[in-house]
Design a protein around this motif. Structure first.
Motif, PDB file in Angstrom:
ATOM      1  N   ARG A 133      23.680  36.543   1.856  1.00 34.16           N
ATOM      2  CA  ARG A 133      24.964  36.947   1.303  1.00 34.16           C
ATOM      3  C   ARG A 133      25.402  38.234   1.987  1.00 34.16           C
ATOM      4  O   ARG A 133      24.625  39.173   2.105  1.00 34.16           O
ATOM      5  N   PHE A 134      26.637  38.286   2.404  1.00 28.59           N
ATOM      6  CA  PHE A 134      27.126  39.432   3.152  1.00 28.59           C
ATOM      7  C   PHE A 134      28.438  39.928   2.571  1.00 28.59           C
ATOM      8  O   PHE A 134      29.354  39.139   2.346  1.00 28.59           O
ATOM      9  N   ASP A 138      28.563  44.212   6.127  1.00 31.28           N
ATOM     10  CA  ASP A 138      27.100  44.208   6.183  1.00 31.28           C
ATOM     11  C   ASP A 138      26.594  43.785   7.560  1.00 31.28           C
ATOM     12  O   ASP A 138      27.117  42.836   8.169  1.00 31.28           O
ATOM     13  N   VAL A 139      25.563  44.463   8.027  1.00 33.16           N
ATOM     14  CA  VAL A 139      24.832  44.100   9.241  1.00 33.16           C
ATOM     15  C   VAL A 139      23.347  44.222   8.920  1.00 33.16           C
ATOM     16  O   VAL A 139      22.919  45.221   8.341  1.00 33.16           O
ATOM     17  N   ALA A 174      21.953  39.789  12.018  1.00 34.06           N
ATOM     18  CA  ALA A 174      22.864  38.895  11.298  1.00 34.06           C
ATOM     19  C   ALA A 174      24.017  39.704  10.733  1.00 34.06           C
ATOM     20  O   ALA A 174      23.829  40.818  10.231  1.00 34.06           O
ATOM     21  N   THR A 175      25.205  39.146  10.818  1.00 30.37           N
ATOM     22  CA  THR A 175      26.381  39.795  10.256  1.00 30.37           C
ATOM     23  C   THR A 175      27.491  38.781  10.075  1.00 30.37           C
ATOM     24  O   THR A 175      27.478  37.704  10.679  1.00 30.37           O
ATOM     25  N   ASP A 336      28.009  44.988  16.672  1.00 28.84           N
ATOM     26  CA  ASP A 336      28.083  46.124  15.761  1.00 28.84           C
ATOM     27  C   ASP A 336      26.706  46.417  15.165  1.00 28.84           C
ATOM     28  O   ASP A 336      26.108  45.555  14.522  1.00 28.84           O
ATOM     29  N   PRO A 337      26.184  47.644  15.345  1.00 30.49           N
ATOM     30  CA  PRO A 337      24.872  47.967  14.768  1.00 30.49           C
ATOM     31  C   PRO A 337      24.918  48.264  13.276  1.00 30.49           C
ATOM     32  O   PRO A 337      23.877  48.453  12.647  1.00 30.49           O
ATOM     33  N   GLY A 338      26.122  48.326  12.698  1.00 21.60           N
ATOM     34  CA  GLY A 338      26.238  48.528  11.255  1.00 21.60           C
ATOM     35  C   GLY A 338      25.980  49.947  10.800  1.00 21.60           C
ATOM     36  O   GLY A 338      25.485  50.164   9.691  1.00 21.60           O
ATOM     37  N   LEU A 339      26.338  50.931  11.616  1.00 22.56           N
ATOM     38  CA  LEU A 339      26.027  52.327  11.300  1.00 22.56           C
ATOM     39  C   LEU A 339      27.179  53.085  10.659  1.00 22.56           C
ATOM     40  O   LEU A 339      26.998  54.223  10.226  1.00 22.56           O
TER      41      LEU A 339
END
Length: 527
Positions: A133-134, A138-139, A174-175, A336-339
């Motif tokens: 679930r995202f 979210d990454v 995953a994203t 995207d590293p999700g930072l």
């Protein structure tokens, strides 16, 4: 409350491993959660009511689904032919198979190097939503896979007795932010797979060609008997790339297609050029016919300067070019590293009166942020132009700017940083919302089942036009459906009305924004 809501946002297109499906046109019942939400709505102001309507419909859609799986995946209107291992060219598709993860999907063994080191752990590529679930921003990287996740390659219908599942060891990446992709690591090496004649496909460095013939290999489940839930081959064409929104997610440069047979279980399916051997994309989403709405769950829309457009019968695929050229140990090096700091997913839709963004910022280690807002499709979060002045997140943890009064879809873009290090605009976070003052275009539907000595009476949901009801009932000479007094939230429990008297049942339906239908009156008279 927002965290609880985000946890319930599920995809509509993949088949959960063991799910009881709701009947078409009905939201399933789950008295605990539905009653709690309905109870919370009663007596709240308009803003809280709209927020809880959003929670209620997503909770209802999620009922019966395992984590990450959809509840309303629909069978395909046109089937694609089953793919047999003996079909001409079928050997190209031995790396494609069934992924049993948080939902049942399709995945493909891939490698950035050819040939790969036979001792290296094998990687498989699928859609991001297949592994959990995202929220919109979210990454996930470097996460151990839950026990029981498996991937079975060469998933042909005529080789079922030779299928060999391999455990999934971890989620490398995953994203669903901007793309819908996941790279998984198996607890098996490329050499282990080569021993059963499964060799990885390479990734294309070019985006899916527009207007070109493509082949899609996928293993749909929904609407098919178990002995036919194997790989199928769809031959079709890839359309002009477009940005796609399916609240709360936005995907850039998705490729539309009219491929046959796309249904629950197809997500993550392989897309190659006709007779090709390189992965150009994976299947992402499709426009469902059993629900209504635009840019909603199961109803993805194309967004651009002309606004939002929905194209029935269209499916979409996400290009894999950003993965090409990355090393085996960092296949998502360009993603995207999700930072960055991220705004919370707000609501799907709100009425214009007094509407605000109401988006909380999760700093994620960043101290400052800049924002811009505008119509979705005409505001590009990836463009650094148009962002406002930096502000300290601790001074402004909630973005509560007013929303425009004009009906449209809107996006809030956020870039963030700490000191001189800022997340680039191409990795901006975002949240979206629709300003909607239009009442539902359908009338309430009320079901009255004859139980002999009683009627079981309940209103029927029509996703996403009617997602909540207020009801009241009583003797016909005592009940006026046009009088707003006496209505209460429908708690997903039918009214059991004795046939010892006549009854009038009144229902008012509401959409996600809280817009109301005219009242519906149903009179019931004993024989």
């Amino acid at each position: 409350m927002r965290h609880r809501r985000v946890d319930l946002v599920l995809r509509l297109h993949d088949q959960p491993s063991q799910v009881g499906r709701p009947l078409p046109g009905h939201l399933p019942n789950r008295r605990g959660r539905s009653s709690l939400a309905a109870k919370s709505i009663k007596g709240e102001d308009g803003g809280m009511r709209r927020r809880l309507l959003r929670i209620m419909v997503i909770a209802a859609i999620a009922i019966g689904a395992v984590p990450g799986g959809p509840a309303l995946a629909a069978p395909a209107e046109r089937e694609a032919p089953l793919l047999r291992s003996t079909d001409p060219g079928a050997e190209r598709f031995r790396p494609v198979g069934r992924l049993d993860a948080s939902s049942q999907c399709t995945a493909t063994v891939v490698s950035p190097a050819r040939p790969p080191d036979p001792r290296a752990r094998a990687l498989v590529l699928t859609a991001g939503h297949c592994v959990g679930r995202f929220a919109a921003n979210d990454v996930r990287t470097g996460v151990d896979a839950p026990a029981g996740w498996t991937f079975t390659p060469a998933y042909f219908v005529d080789t079922a007795d030779r299928h060999k599942p391999f455990p999934v060891a971890s989620i490398r990446y995953a994203t669903m932010k901007g793309v819908d992709l996941a790279v998984l690591e198996l607890a098996a090496s490329y050499g282990d797979l080569a021993a059963i004649d499964v060799r990885p496909l390479e990734l294309s460095a070019a985006p899916p060609p527009e207007g070109a013939p493509i082949e899609v290999v996928h293993a749909p489940v929904d609407g098919l008997p178990q002995d036919q839930q194997f790989l199928r081959l769809s031959r079709c064409r890839s359309g002009t790339r477009t940005d796609v929104a399916e609240s709360p997610w936005v995907w850039y440069g998705a490729s539309p297609n009219d491929c046959a047979g796309v249904a629950g279980g197809s997500s993550g399916g392989l897309v190659v050029q006709r007779d090709g051997r390189r992965v150009v994309a994976v299947l992402n989403t499709t426009v469902e016919t059993r629900v209504s709405g635009v840019c909603k769950l199961g109803r993805p829309c194309e967004i651009g300067p002309g606004g939002a457009v929905i194209r029935p019968g269209t499916s979409y695929a996400i290009g894999v070019a950003p993965l090409a050229g990355c090393p085996l140990d960092d296949l998502a090096c360009r993603l995207d590293p999700g930072l960055g700091a991220a705004p919370s997913d707000t609501r799907v839709a709100v009425r214009s009166e007094g509407a605000r963004w109401d988006a909380a910022l999760d700093a994620r280690g960043r101290t400052h942020a800049r924002i811009k807002t505008g119509p979705l499709g005409r505001t590009d979060c990836r463009n650094p132009a148009g962002y406002g002045r930096p502000f300290a997140i601790e001074d402004r943890p909630l973005i509560d700017d007013p929303l425009p009064a004009r009906e449209d879809f809107y996006v809030l873009c956020v870039v963030s940083g700490q000191g001189s290090e800022w997340v680039p605009a191409r990795f901006a976070s975002f949240t979206t919302v629709q300003v909607d003052d239009t009442p539902p275009v359908v009338a309430p539907v009320v079901s009255a089942r004859d139980l002999g000595t009683q009627w079981a009476v309940e209103p029927i949901f029509q996703i996403f036009e009617i997602v909540h009801y207020d009801i009241k009932y009583g003797a016909p000479d005592e009940i006026d459906c046009a009088d707003p007094a006496g209505y209460r939230p429908y708690r997903r429990i039918p009214a059991f009305l004795d046939k010892t008297q006549a009854w009038r049942y009144c229902a008012i339906g509401y959409d996600l924004a809280g817009n109301a239908t005219p009242p519906k009156a149903v009179d019931l008279n004993p024989a």
